[in-house]
Design an enzyme around this catalytic site. Structure first.
Site, mmCIF file in Angstrom:
data_model
loop_
_atom_site.group_PDB
_atom_site.id
_atom_site.type_symbol
_atom_site.label_atom_id
_atom_site.label_comp_id
_atom_site.label_asym_id
_atom_site.label_seq_id
_atom_site.Cartn_x
_atom_site.Cartn_y
_atom_site.Cartn_z
ATOM 1 N N HIS A 151 50.733 53.728 92.566
ATOM 2 C CA HIS A 151 50.773 54.456 93.836
ATOM 3 C C HIS A 151 51.239 53.530 94.961
ATOM 4 O O HIS A 151 52.088 53.896 95.779
ATOM 5 C CB HIS A 151 49.384 55.004 94.183
ATOM 6 C CG HIS A 151 49.101 56.364 93.640
ATOM 7 N ND1 HIS A 151 49.053 56.638 92.289
ATOM 8 C CD2 HIS A 151 48.842 57.547 94.272
ATOM 9 C CE1 HIS A 151 48.769 57.920 92.114
ATOM 10 N NE2 HIS A 151 48.641 58.496 93.297
ATOM 11 N N HIS A 207 41.718 51.785 91.663
ATOM 12 C CA HIS A 207 42.300 50.442 91.679
ATOM 13 C C HIS A 207 41.408 49.472 92.429
ATOM 14 O O HIS A 207 40.703 49.851 93.368
ATOM 15 C CB HIS A 207 43.683 50.454 92.336
ATOM 16 C CG HIS A 207 44.746 51.077 91.496
ATOM 17 N ND1 HIS A 207 45.259 50.481 90.366
ATOM 18 C CD2 HIS A 207 45.396 52.264 91.618
ATOM 19 C CE1 HIS A 207 46.182 51.271 89.829
ATOM 20 N NE2 HIS A 207 46.279 52.357 90.565
#
Length: 266
Positions: A151, A207
């Protein structure tokens, strides 16, 4: 369009198709299964969030369509020509394709577990000896692709390129464009959006912060690299024009200078 230019564009288009094909293949590959030590278990015990703040499909749409939309607006408001639109499209697509391949390659080699890995591995929260996962195999495999953040890298590859393109078109850093704060602010908007997308991944426990930071650097690197392949430095006076436009102008000037009877006005 000149035949030579058309053939060159076709070759560039085929290269990008091949690159995106390699990226799609890398998406299906299994990452390295890194051993998780007992003392680091706490890093991977965050809850599994089903609904992401910015889903993957939305991230891809934003990263791919934002540069194209700004290029279209440049043609409408800044009277950019077809050459500029074509070169910008080639630069943005190359940035995104290379970013995808490099990001996935690192993901597969490193195989770092995501912050929510243990809840992917054991949905009921009961850990088995030897970490033999009982969860959905696809979720478990994706749970080993934390580093770096896709992302983050895609957001900065697409929106980072958009920021560079805007800075060039607005001539933020060239001698004739400095001193206008609105130009600088306008060119920074895409970067702010990229930061928001990247940080949302830590809020969703998808993450670690290191994944996001490294992903941002990878995306920005390819955005800058590919932008400079097609456009001059932002500090140059004609930074708003692609190299191909400059080359075409130089060629026309050379032909005029070689014309018999032509005199140069000084």
């Amino acid at each position: 369009m000149d035949k030579r230019i058309l053939e060159g564009f076709a070759a560039e288009f085929i290269i990008r198709l091949l690159l995106f094909g390699i990226f799609l293949i890398s998406e299906t590959m299994h990452p390295f299964e890194r051993v998780i030590q007992p003392e680091e278990m706490w890093l991977y015990r965050n809850p599994y969030v089903v609904s992401d703040r910015i889903p993957t499909n939305s991230m891809f749409l934003i990263s791919f369509l934002t540069p194209l939309s700004v290029v279209a607006l440049a043609r409408l408001f800044w009277k950019a020509d077809g050459t500029d639109s074509r070169e910008a499209g080639l630069a943005a697509s190359l940035s995104l394709a290379l970013n995808g391949i490099f990001t996935n390659t690192v993901k597969l080699i490193v195989g770092r577990p995501r912050p929510d890995f243990l809840f992917r591995c054991f949905p009921d929260g009961q850990e088995s000896p030897g970490l033999h996962c009982t969860g959905d195999p696809e979720l478990v495999i994706e749970g080993r692709k934390s580093f770096p953040s896709g992302h983050s890298s895609f957001a900065f590859a697409g929106l980072g390129f958009t920021a560079l393109y805007l800075a060039g078109k607005l001539r933020c850093f060239s001698p004739c464009g400095r001193g206008h704060s609105w130009r600088l602010c306008a060119s920074l908007i895409p970067l702010l959006c990229a930061i928001a997308i990247a940080l949302s991944r830590t809020c969703d426990y998808k993450h670690h912060w290191q994944d996001v930071v490294v992903g941002a650097f990878i995306g920005l690197f390819f955005a800058f690299l590919c932008y400079r392949q097609y456009y001059p430095s932002l500090v140059e006076r004609d930074c708003h024009q692609p190299y191909r436009n400059k080359g075409r102008m130089s060629g026309a000037q050379e032909r005029k200078l070689s014309t018999p009877g032509y005199s140069l006005d000084v």
